[in-house]
Design an enzyme around this catalytic site. Structure first.
Site, PDB file in Angstrom:
ATOM      1  N   ARG A  33      -2.615  -2.185  -3.292  1.00 12.69           N
ATOM      2  CA  ARG A  33      -3.809  -1.381  -3.034  1.00 12.69           C
ATOM      3  C   ARG A  33      -3.733  -0.134  -3.899  1.00 12.69           C
ATOM      4  O   ARG A  33      -2.745   0.597  -3.868  1.00 12.69           O
ATOM      5  CB  ARG A  33      -3.863  -0.970  -1.569  1.00 12.69           C
ATOM      6  CG  ARG A  33      -5.039  -0.063  -1.311  1.00 12.69           C
ATOM      7  CD  ARG A  33      -5.024   0.499   0.079  1.00 12.69           C
ATOM      8  NE  ARG A  33      -6.141   1.394   0.232  1.00 12.69           N
ATOM      9  CZ  ARG A  33      -6.109   2.494   0.953  1.00 12.69           C
ATOM     10  NH1 ARG A  33      -5.020   2.848   1.584  1.00 12.69           N
ATOM     11  NH2 ARG A  33      -7.165   3.249   1.051  1.00 12.69           N
ATOM     12  N   ASN A  76       0.870  -1.182   0.000  1.00 13.25           N
ATOM     13  CA  ASN A  76       0.000   0.000   0.000  1.00 13.25           C
ATOM     14  C   ASN A  76       0.905   1.230   0.000  1.00 13.25           C
ATOM     15  O   ASN A  76       1.497   1.567   1.018  1.00 13.25           O
ATOM     16  CB  ASN A  76      -0.873  -0.056   1.259  1.00 13.25           C
ATOM     17  CG  ASN A  76      -1.798   1.140   1.379  1.00 13.25           C
ATOM     18  OD1 ASN A  76      -1.806   2.019   0.525  1.00 13.25           O
ATOM     19  ND2 ASN A  76      -2.566   1.160   2.461  1.00 13.25           N
ATOM     20  N   GLU A 129      -7.860  -5.469   5.640  1.00  8.18           N
ATOM     21  CA  GLU A 129      -7.791  -5.124   4.219  1.00  8.18           C
ATOM     22  C   GLU A 129      -6.675  -5.894   3.527  1.00  8.18           C
ATOM     23  O   GLU A 129      -6.801  -6.288   2.373  1.00  8.18           O
ATOM     24  CB  GLU A 129      -7.593  -3.616   4.063  1.00  8.18           C
ATOM     25  CG  GLU A 129      -8.844  -2.861   4.478  1.00  8.18           C
ATOM     26  CD  GLU A 129      -8.620  -1.386   4.732  1.00  8.18           C
ATOM     27  OE1 GLU A 129      -8.856  -0.602   3.820  1.00  8.18           O
ATOM     28  OE2 GLU A 129      -8.221  -1.022   5.855  1.00  8.18           O
ATOM     29  N   ARG A 153     -10.338  15.498   8.624  1.00  9.99           N
ATOM     30  CA  ARG A 153     -11.197  15.943   7.517  1.00  9.99           C
ATOM     31  C   ARG A 153     -12.570  16.341   8.045  1.00  9.99           C
ATOM     32  O   ARG A 153     -13.118  15.669   8.919  1.00  9.99           O
ATOM     33  CB  ARG A 153     -11.370  14.820   6.493  1.00  9.99           C
ATOM     34  CG  ARG A 153     -10.134  14.567   5.671  1.00  9.99           C
ATOM     35  CD  ARG A 153     -10.331  13.410   4.706  1.00  9.99           C
ATOM     36  NE  ARG A 153      -9.276  12.431   4.872  1.00  9.99           N
ATOM     37  CZ  ARG A 153      -9.355  11.167   4.485  1.00  9.99           C
ATOM     38  NH1 ARG A 153     -10.457  10.700   3.925  1.00  9.99           N
ATOM     39  NH2 ARG A 153      -8.344  10.356   4.676  1.00  9.99           N
ATOM     40  N   HIS A 174     -12.730   2.984   0.766  1.00 14.27           N
ATOM     41  CA  HIS A 174     -12.731   1.947   1.807  1.00 14.27           C
ATOM     42  C   HIS A 174     -13.469   0.684   1.355  1.00 14.27           C
ATOM     43  O   HIS A 174     -13.918  -0.114   2.185  1.00 14.27           O
ATOM     44  CB  HIS A 174     -13.427   2.436   3.108  1.00 14.27           C
ATOM     45  CG  HIS A 174     -12.682   3.468   3.876  1.00 14.27           C
ATOM     46  ND1 HIS A 174     -13.316   4.477   4.577  1.00 14.27           N
ATOM     47  CD2 HIS A 174     -11.358   3.657   4.068  1.00 14.27           C
ATOM     48  CE1 HIS A 174     -12.410   5.233   5.154  1.00 14.27           C
ATOM     49  NE2 HIS A 174     -11.216   4.772   4.861  1.00 14.27           N
TER      50      HIS A 174
END
Ligand code: ADP
Length: 395
Positions: free
Chosen positions: A87, A10, A381, A237, A176
């Site tokens: 990813r 990733n 993941e 965020r 996601h």
């Protein structure tokens, strides 16, 4: 056939997270992080069988880090690595599932980069380096957006002029996806229901946060949109704000687009509300001490999360359960209980002891019997990316 090994990578612009996944073992034989790549502090850190180690790589880039990783992976995999899963954040409308990396797929990931200017170029750096270092291995791209390509048009279109969608790809994509897919499948298994015949609300709450409505194994709506800024309050965020905020700040404070972008992505969310931290653990501790900002940040986070979950209820034919996952979802009984307290209309109720028990990787049911299911499901993941990679290798 012996259990196979997949290296999952990733890449960020200056980092690589990696895990060696063995299909037969839940623990990763090797995992770690290369960070500060391209700077004099570049370092590779890894953990193998409980032992931690690191190696400085001054000025090392993605390729240098992966080159150092090669012998580690060979050692930890017993010499047999079967493939690499990358990813990739954005697959646009082109990719509805994982893809074997070919020149054509790589060109498409490059073409989609304007939609994910920070992420896709970083993934491509890792892909280029891995392909040149491991040319003999099959490599696969697994997209964060792919799971959400099943959204119906009424869920993915914005109410803006159609040309923006047709010519510039302005629509809701969602992110996601790998986590939402993995935990909704696990939830169905845990509940003894068929994935293809069950309906879930999922809250993935990490540094980034999103909700998802999963019906019969498919994403039907999600809280993130064109970018991962839409939707929930996150670490730094803002999540949803009035779209006129941009114009308002430009007119009244003279802020540039870059300043507004930075404020909404880096200085907002839990950090902006609390004035203290983007980290839920720190905020819970500060709240215990009576810190007003931390208290407010947690209240807003949970209320907005509950509001998003209730809204996504529109996409479900029935509710088989609510799933909490991600660092906060898996570890914060406080956030779970405050969120569920706002969802009495859905008849949700938590068992206090079960809720307290599900932390640090312990998953399970936390609802009061007789009420709709609420499950804590640790996400994975890396394993999902490895499984997707293996599926493609078999095809
Ligand atoms: P990422 O999105 O980067 O993968 P994680 O899924 O690891 O992030 O989630 C990070 C968040 O999880 C942080 O806000 C962290 O404070 C929170 N978290 C981790 N452990 C706990 C805990 N015990 N209690 C509350 N929050 C926690």
């Amino acid at each position: 056939m012996p259990a196979r090994n997949i290296l999952v990578i990733n890449c960020g612009s200056s980092s690589i997270k990696f895990a060696l996944v063995n299909e037969a073992h839940s623990q990763f034989p090797l995992h770690g992080l290369a960070e500060c790549l391209g700077s004099r502090d570049a370092v590779l850190r890894w953990q193998r069988g409980g032992e931690k180690d690191s190696l400085m790589l001054p000025q090392g880039d993605h390729r240098a880090a992966l080159a150092q990783l090669l012998p580690l992976v060979q050692g930890a995999s017993g010499g047999t690595l079967h493939g690499i899963g990358h990813r990739v954040v954005h697959g646009g409308e082109r990719f509805t599932s994982a893809q074997r990396l070919t020149p054509e797929v790589i060109a498409a990931i490059r073409a989609i980069a304007p939609l994910a200017p920070l992420h896709n170029p970083a993934s491509l750096q890792g892909i280029d380096a891995a392909l040149s270092l491991f040319p003999q291995l099959p490599q696969v791209a697994v997209f964060d957006t792919a799971f959400h390509q099943s959204l119906p048009e009424h869920a993915y279109r914005y109410a803006v002029p159609e040309t923006l969608y047709r010519q510039h790809g302005v629509r809701r994509y969602g992110f996601h996806g790998t986590s939402h897919r993995y935990v909704s499948r696990r939830a169905a298994e845990m509940a003894g229901l068929a994935v293809g015949d069950s309906s879930w609300l999922v809250a993935h709450l990490g540094n980034g946060c999103s909700t998802c409505a999963v019906v019969d194994g498919q994403s039907r709506d999600t809280s993130m949109g064109l970018t991962p800024l839409e939707g929930l309050v996150m670490g730094t965020r803002s999540g949803d704000v009035d779209p006129n905020l941009h114009g308002h700040l430009a007119r009244t404070l003279g802020w540039s687009l870059e300043e507004i972008d930075r404020m909404l992505n880096k200085d907002s969310g839990l950090l902006g509300l609390s004035g203290l931290s983007n980290d839920m653990r720190s905020l819970e501790q500060a709240r215990e001490r009576g810190h007003a900002g931390a208290t407010l940040a947690i209240e807003v986070f949970c209320y907005r999360l509950a509001k998003s979950l209730a809204a996504l209820g529109c996409a479900l034919p029935q509710l088989d359960g609510l799933v909490f996952t991600g660092g906060i979802g898996e570890n914060s009984p406080l956030v779970r209980s405050k969120t569920v307290a706002h969802l009495r209309l859905l008849h949700l109720a938590l068992d206090k002891e079960a809720n307290a028990r599900c932390v640090r990787g312990v998953g399970g049911a936390i609802h009061v019997p007789g009420h709709p299911r609420v499950l804590v499901v640790p996400t994975n993941e890396e394993r999902q990316i490895a499984l997707d990679t293996l599926t493609l290798l078999e095809a």
